[in-house]
Design a protein around this motif. Structure first.
Motif: not given
Length: 680
Positions: A360-361, A367-368, A374-375, A413-414
């Motif tokens: 995920v890193q 992701t931020a 807003r997706k 991690s969103n």
């Protein structure tokens, strides 16, 4: 829109099949297996003219379907210095927690079904749905609220919708084997609108939502029919359309020019948006999913084109695809992938918390960014390894622990969803797989260990869509014993505790001392009087069968009908009122899901009587067996050395490496159709 009609029927046919498993001096050729299959440090030989894999018993190699490979690896040694006791002092309120994820859904971990195998997995057509598939999805929907499934993959880009097929078998998808334009051996798929009706009918029975893919191989003639019929037939069950599957690999696969770049993809994406805008049969214009890059390009390379700004109004979600490793050299030995990897050597890579963190890193920046735009951000396709996975790794209990840990790491991690890929019989990593067609009369489905991961994650995240996740960096950051806290409606509800170690002595069983509130949390002590615990358990990280979730199992290979078997076993752990702690043990290996309140437990623990399952309504004749005197059979057909031990179709010698000798002959006569069931 035509009404949803669901029937279960049997295809009329007469089948005569003889399967001969020869003695050890012979070789068995297994057809329709792509390339050689790596087994440890050895590979099978291959007939390059036919693409078949050959099993030679004298060498101990296996060339049968990868989905049923018999390889069991050795678990890694017990790590030195493992701490078997650790404390978890947790705030009861999310207000006092920094770093929680966005709200997550119990449908977070779903499936990506390769489009070419959808008729094996979901159903033959809109009138014939696979009952085990419906039952498996019902288990998940009842716990997580719904199930999300993507139908696509490499085969979606070359899919063509037609009015009807000429296969005369009632199947709504077929491969155009005469089309040889695709150098990666991905056949052109022909499908009819019946495919969409089939998906819709499945959703009428179980709360399933779908992602589809718009073909992206012909930029001069965009084929938008799947979007037109998808909108009309699936309606609200349609989550969106992927536009381009791994475009960063198009040049490597020969689908685009060698210099194809993110800028070229940016331009083509704009062209398809224009085509959709001009198509009145596609009413929704804001549910496209992109860029679905696999790692050859970074997402940042795509963002640098202005992609997000230019196409913001058309994008429903952002997505990537990523596998931690690949087994391509074994599947395509002449494909330039180098030497085949030894599954035993890569096995430890999946048996620690670092794997999911490293995966995920590279996507944390994206992701931020998705949150700013807003997706939702999806891991649209993943599994243990691309090119079918590693035998002995991808179908092991260790993979089940890995997938659950990886899913919760993505949730933390969103990411908003992740899909485990489902391929065909040439893949080791399948969460579930129906039997080969010629054995479907008498064999059940086979469940992959990673399906239990999806079941556990659905219960961990529940159905309220308010769960937020945090990685606790537990046990001084031990990579072998990770733990997550899960908050619902801002209150601590559940814990997921892992133990990757295999140790039958019990010396590596880990105990977590759980305290809620008090001390450094800044809250009043609020540890409950007791907690409920469910275990994902097996004897070893290496095993493929006898895996249980809360004491229940779906069954071993060829024995799955989609329903849990056995009595549920949920542990009640009494907490110490004087110490304010609850001691929860995690076996080596295993995962413990800890419910910290009666409400949290009741939300995802349905009574068995409330679980709707779907009985098979097809009626076929009983299997007709042929009895032959073994003394006659042993000297027939020139096989003087052949001694028949049994004529039982349950003998599965062909699925292992020379485990026996059997001759099975069956005749099945299907008498007709039995239906119907209508769902309005």
């Amino acid at each position: 829109m035509r009404p949803y009609n669901v029937y279960t029927l049997a295809l009329g046919s007469l089948t005569l099949s003889g399967v001969l498993h020869r003695a050890s001096g012979s070789a068995l050729t297994v057809y329709n297996v792509q390339g050689p299959l790596a087994v440890g440090s050895r590979t099978t030989t291959s007939d390059t003219a036919t693409g078949t894999a050959v099993f030679d018993p004298s060498s101990g190699t296996y060339g049968g379907y990868a989905a049923y490979n018999p390889i069991v690896l050795a678990p890694p040694a017990v790590p030195s210095g493992l701490s078997t006791q650790y404390d978890l002092v947790l705030p009861g309120s999310a207000i006092n927690v920094q770093g929680l994820s966005i709200p997550q859904s119990g449908s977070f971990l779903g499936f990506s079904v390769e489009m070419s195998v959808v008729t094996q997995v979901v159903g033959i057509n809109a009138s014939f749905l696979q009952v085990p598939f419906l039952n498996l999805m019902q288990l998940l929907a009842q716990r997580g609220g719904s199930v999300n499934i993507r139908v696509g993959g490499n085969t979606q880009d070359y899919a063509v919708e037609v009015d009807e097929l000429t296969n005369n078998r009632g199947i709504c998808v077929e491969k155009d084997t005469d089309d040889t334009r695709n150098p990666t051996q991905t056949p052109t798929l022909l499908f009819t609108p019946e495919l969409l009706y089939m998906l819709s009918n499945a959703s009428a029975l179980v709360n399933i939502n779908w992602w589809l893919g718009i073909p992206f191989n012909d930029t001069s003639n965009w084929r938008l029919e799947i979007a037109e019929t998808g909108e009309a037939i699936l309606g609200d069950r349609l989550l969106g359309y992927q536009v381009g599957n791994e475009p960063d690999l198009y040049a490597v696969h020969g689908h685009r020019a060698a210099n194809y770049s993110a800028w070229d993809y940016f331009g083509e994406f704009g062209e398809i948006i224009e085509a959709i805008a001009a198509d009145d049969a596609i009413p929704r214009r804001n549910n496209l999913i992109a860029p679905s890059v696999s790692g050859t390009w970074t997402p940042e390379e795509v963002w640098a084109t202005g992609f997000l700004t230019s196409y913001d109004s058309s994008l429903g979600a952002l997505a990537v695809e990523k596998y931690p490793d690949d087994n391509c050299a074994a599947l395509y030995p002449s494909g330039g992938f180098g030497s085949a990897k030894d599954p035993q050597s890569v096995f430890p890579n999946y048996l620690n918390h670092t794997s999911g963190q490293l995966l995920v890193q590279p996507y944390l920046t994206s992701t931020a960014l998705a949150q700013q735009k807003r997706k939702p951000f999806y891991m649209f396709e993943t599994n243990t390894a691309s090119c079918g996975g590693f035998p002995g790794v991808s179908d092991s209990f260790g993979a089940a622990l890995w997938a659950a840990d990886y899913a919760l790491q993505m949730a933390y991690s969103n990411f908003s969803a992740a899909n485990l890929h489902v391929g065909g019989l040439s893949d080791s990593y399948n969460p579930f797989i129906p039997p080969p067609t010629n054995e479907s009369m008498f064999e059940g489905w086979t469940i992959g260990p990673v399906f239990y991961s999806v079941l556990a994650v659905a219960e961990a995240l529940g159905s309220s869509n308010t769960f937020r996740v945090i990685d606790l960096n537990a046990n001084n950051g031990s990579i072998y014993t990770p733990a997550y806290a899960i908050y619902e409606n801002n209150s601590l509800a559940r814990l997921a505790l892992f133990n990757y170690v295999t140790d039958s002595s019990g010396a590596s069983t880990v105990t977590a001392n759980i305290t809620i509130g008090g001390g450094r949390t800044g809250e009043q002590l609020s540890t409950p009087q007791y907690v409920k615990v469910k275990y994902l358990a097996a004897e070893s990280v290496s095993v493929k069968e006898n895996i249980t979730w809360a004491g229940q199992t779906l069954g071993n290979r060829f024995a799955v009908d989609g329903r849990l078997k056995g009595s549920e076993s949920v542990q009640t752990v009494q907490c110490s009122s004087s110490l304010g702690t609850c001691q929860v043990t995690v076996p080596a290996p295993g995962m413990a899901l800890v419910f910290l309140s009666a409400t949290a437990y009741q939300e995802v623990d349905p009574a068995p009587s409330s679980t709707a399952t779907f009985p098979t309504t097809s009626v076929t004749n009983a299997l007709v067996t042929v009895t032959v005197d073994p003394r006659i059979l042993s000297t027939s057909n020139g096989n003087g050395s052949l001694v028949l031990a049994a004529t039982d179709h349950s003998n599965r010698a062909s699925r292992g490496a020379n485990r026996g000798v059997a001759l099975s002959i069956f005749i099945s006569v299907i008498t007709g159709f039995v239906f119907r069931r209508r769902v309005a």
